[in-house]
Write an enzyme that holds these catalytic residues in place. Structure first.
Site, PDB file in Angstrom:
ATOM      1  N   ASP A 174     -19.675  -0.401  41.724  1.00 53.32           N
ATOM      2  CA  ASP A 174     -19.282  -1.654  42.357  1.00 53.32           C
ATOM      3  C   ASP A 174     -19.870  -2.872  41.653  1.00 53.32           C
ATOM      4  O   ASP A 174     -19.896  -3.955  42.196  1.00 53.32           O
ATOM      5  CB  ASP A 174     -19.664  -1.644  43.839  1.00 53.32           C
ATOM      6  CG  ASP A 174     -21.130  -1.350  44.032  1.00 53.32           C
ATOM      7  OD1 ASP A 174     -21.794  -1.044  43.027  1.00 53.32           O
ATOM      8  OD2 ASP A 174     -21.605  -1.423  45.174  1.00 53.32           O
ATOM      9  N   GLU A 200       0.821  -1.206   0.000  1.00 54.44           N
ATOM     10  CA  GLU A 200       0.000   0.000   0.000  1.00 54.44           C
ATOM     11  C   GLU A 200       0.867   1.274   0.000  1.00 54.44           C
ATOM     12  O   GLU A 200       0.587   2.211  -0.723  1.00 54.44           O
ATOM     13  CB  GLU A 200      -0.898  -0.030   1.248  1.00 54.44           C
ATOM     14  CG  GLU A 200      -1.590   1.276   1.579  1.00 54.44           C
ATOM     15  CD  GLU A 200      -2.961   1.361   0.936  1.00 54.44           C
ATOM     16  OE1 GLU A 200      -3.312   0.430   0.200  1.00 54.44           O
ATOM     17  OE2 GLU A 200      -3.646   2.365   1.145  1.00 54.44           O
ATOM     18  N   ASP A 201       1.903   1.291   0.804  1.00 55.79           N
ATOM     19  CA  ASP A 201       2.617   2.550   1.060  1.00 55.79           C
ATOM     20  C   ASP A 201       4.030   2.660   0.482  1.00 55.79           C
ATOM     21  O   ASP A 201       4.615   3.729   0.518  1.00 55.79           O
ATOM     22  CB  ASP A 201       2.728   2.792   2.577  1.00 55.79           C
ATOM     23  CG  ASP A 201       1.367   2.980   3.216  1.00 55.79           C
ATOM     24  OD1 ASP A 201       0.439   3.359   2.479  1.00 55.79           O
ATOM     25  OD2 ASP A 201       1.236   2.736   4.418  1.00 55.79           O
TER      26      ASP A 201
END
Ligand code: MN
Length: 728
Positions: free
Chosen positions: A269, A87-88
């Site tokens: 609690d 992708e990059d």
């Protein structure tokens, strides 16, 4: 930072990854992982994340999550390291294939296809989601690595721009957390929800967080007191176990406070005790522990959940009971073996590991194949699918039996008809009734866990539109819709023939043009639906006589008729919803698309917010819209900040009166000039036409007198307009 130090840290992170799958890799595989690390760190070498750190830390962290928190093996580690390279960086899928083989290539391919963000502003969101699922048949690891990727992005979201933060956070809550839940990755789901809440509601988040820290001592004492007698007895009986107390997550405390309208003090609690057994006699010992717990505390009979005998579809196994503590509070106790706990925390990957080599037909496989079946149905509308799918994601499950005793898992509130469809599509389509526990029930009967159900069928049955009102499973819905569509097409052919005969009798041609005019006259947009309604007998064909005709041809007389009125609303909507009038989110991202909500019709200057709808992008509502409260309460994560852009607060409202010659294009031209050319916001518009003369009023916002006069001049130039005057 010092490069040498940085490199040291990178190497450390890499060693951490190797350590996390120490017991689970051969020498070959270690080499493979090293190669992936080398390729990835070289490819990302010059890249940095928004936070400033070297990019390679991200794939390393994703790989670590895959190993530690999902329990994935070496192949997934390799893929996680490489997940952003195609992708990059300039690495190609072919590079991946020649270096790492076909399997890794396919997974990286899948990851690259579903990379980027889901675009909430259009229907591509649904398309992307669909894409994500279409990759499952190849390799489900794609989705698991994607979840790890998203989890790490959420953990490091702080350095992103504000608007991105909100977008990614709501997307995570909306898509990824439910997906993680469905896959049984409970701890990842909880963390995703927690982080998403933190970024969407920072104030509320910190408030609850601080209060939790302050009350920790009180809670610890309470837990200590509650578990003391149980521990003592378990020790005495020689069990090997771990006892953990789990507080509710911040988002769920917040939800509870809101739902019940109570303060923090009333919910803080609430917690669960978990007992994790180290024992080969899993089932028997879990029940023994149950017996110990209920010796000390009274159980609520309605809250016993035996997911050991009936594991959930995602593989979850556990024994849950809710008991009354001495202080009068209900406490949930979860009892499970270490193996079950592992599956609950790490999900199906852990499940596979335990199941390896044995039964392949797990609930998960069944679920995946069901999804695939729906996806492959070309007729099914993706947005519908997403809707249907979401209900399935969140629903709890029930268990029912066939007459022969086969077990079926269905979502809660499933009906007899849902069951029929889950047996087989043909059984569903021909279903006429059902017997539940030997008693005859209607198709809409809501099933309960433990029901034994027998389906009655008939070949003459055809699916009914009304069935859609009570089936809840996506399979049943999509199959019914599909068959209805086919039925409709068949009936439409009859309707068409009826219309042809009618036109013949009226001596009118069955021509394209005539048909168009008839459709308009009856306000139908589309032939098939019209023909279908004719066949159903719901259309009064004698009204065709109302239309003007000349030698077999129909024609529309020139008057401002209903057809204009129809286009009218859309015109007004367009005029008032000029693109880029609204800025969504806190940053300036003018590219987000939106529509104005019809329920409250916001006007420029109104205080507004954006809402992410499931099928229809972002809708802009007024802050005081009657629906606003409900939207904010139930879908807080889908709310976006929104502001009018460049809205001049000193714009004032004024009215114009105009008179002209009645002609079809007039209104369109008028509104085009006002909205498109002059970018003026209209508040209202009405018109009337009588004997060829057209009169109308427009209320609009102008900034000053020049602005108004300029506009009037332009309007006067429209052909057919006689007079434009300002109303006093
Ligand atoms: Mn990534």
């Amino acid at each position: 930072m010092d490069i040498e130090l940085e490199n040291k840290m990178i190497l450390n992170a890499y060693r951490g990854v190797l350590r996390s799958i120490k017991s689970n890799r051969s020498k070959e595989e270690t080499k493979f992982i090293r190669k992936a690390f080398n390729v990835a760190s070289k490819a990302h070498q010059s890249m940095r994340r928004k936070s400033g750190e070297p990019y390679i830390f991200h794939p390393l962290a994703v790989a670590r999550i895959c190993a530690d928190e999902i329990g994935l093996g070496p192949t997934s580690i390799v893929c996680a390291l490489l997940h952003d390279t195609v992708e990059d960086t300039n690495i190609t899928l072919n590079d991946i294939e020649s270096n790492f083989g076909n399997k890794v290539r396919n997974i990286i391919d899948g990851l690259t296809k579903i990379s980027g963000e889901f675009d909430f502003t259009s229907s591509t969101q649904a398309e992307n989601f669909k894409k994500m699922f279409l990759t499952i048949p190849d390799d489900v690891r794609v989705i698991l690595i994607k979840l790890a990727d998203r989890l790490h992005n959420m953990r490091t979201l702080d350095s992103m721009k504000e608007i991105k933060k909100l977008k990614i956070a709501s997307e995570t809550a909306y898509l990824y957390a439910p997906l993680a839940h469905r896959l049984g990755l409970y701890s990842i789901k909880t963390e995703m929800e927690d982080l998403s809440f933190k970024f969407t509601y920072p104030k509320e988040y910190n408030l609850i967080k601080n209060k939790l820290e302050k009350t920790k001592a009180v809670r610890d004492r309470y837990i200590q007191k509650f578990s003391h007698p149980i521990k003592k007895e378990l020790d005495k009986q020689g069990f090997r176990y771990k006892l953990k107390a789990r507080t509710k997550s911040i988002p769920s405390i917040h939800r509870k406070m809101k739902d019940k309208g109570v303060d923090f003090e009333e919910v803080f609690d609430v917690f669960a005790i978990r007992i994790i057994l180290d024992s080969p006699e899993e089932k028997a010992d879990c029940w023994k522990v149950y017996s110990v717990v209920t010796d000390f505390y009274i159980p609520n009979p309605e809250r016993l959940r035996d997911w050991i005998s009936y594991p959930k579809q995602n593989g979850y196994e556990s024994l849950h009971t809710t008991v009354m503590s001495p202080t009068g509070k209900w406490v949930e106790v979860q009892i499970r073996s270490r193996r079950m706990d592992d599956i609950a925390e790490k999900g199906l990957a852990a499940h596979w590991r335990y199941k390896e080599g044995t039964d392949k037909n797990t609930g998960f496989d069944k679920w995946i194949s069901e999804i695939r079946e729906i996806m492959e149905n070309k007729d099914s509308n993706t947005s519908d699918f997403l809707d249907d799918f979401k209900t399935n994601l969140y629903s709890d499950e029930i268990y029912v039996f066939t007459p022969k005793g086969d077990l079926f898992t269905l979502p809660k509130n499933a009906t007899a008809l849902d069951f029929a469809f889950s047996v087989h599509t043909d059984v569903g389509i021909s279903c006429i009734g059902a017997k539940v526990n030997s008693k005859l029930v209607p198709l809409s009967y809501v099933l309960k866990s433990g029901d034994q159900i027998e389906i009655l069928t008939s070949k003459k049955q055809i699916p009914k539109e009304a069935w859609l009102d009570f089936v809840i499973t996506s399979k049943a819905k999509s199959k019914i819709k599909q068959t209805l569509k086919e039925e409709k097409k068949k009936l439409a052919i009859n309707g068409k023939e009826i219309l042809e005969r009618k036109l013949n009798a009226l001596k009118l041609n069955f021509s394209e043009n005539n048909l168009k005019i008839i459709l308009k006259h009856y306000h139908f947009k589309e032939h098939t639906e019209f023909f279908f309604q004719i066949a159903q007998g719901t259309v009064d064909l004698s009204k065709i006589k109302e239309i003007n005709h000349k030698s077999g041809q129909l024609y529309i007389s020139s008057s401002i008729t209903k057809s204009i009125k129809n286009t009218f609303e859309s015109l007004v909507q367009r005029v008032r919803g000029n693109e880029n009038e609204i800025i969504i989110g806190e940053g300036a991202d003018p590219n987000l698309d939106y529509k104005l909500a019809p329920c409250c019709n916001p006007l420029p200057g109104d205080q507004v917010f954006g809402f992410i709808t499931i099928n229809d992008g972002i809708k802009i509502h007024r802050n005081n819209c009657p629906n606003a409260r409900q939207l904010r309460a139930n879908y807080a994560y889908r709310i976006l900040a929104a502001n009018w852009k460049d809205y001049k607060r000193d714009a004032f409202i004024t009215g114009l009166k105009f008179i002209g010659i009645d002609n079809v294009g007039l209104v369109k031209e008028l509104t085009t000039i006002i909205s498109d050319l002059e970018k003026v916001n209209m508040k209202s518009l009405n018109f009337d036409s009588k004997d060829g003369v057209f009169e109308g009023n427009i209320m609009l916002y102008v900034y000053d007198k020049n602005h108004l006069e300029n506009l009037i001049r332009k309007l006067r130039n429209i052909e057919g307009i006689e007079k434009v005057v300002r109303m006093e």
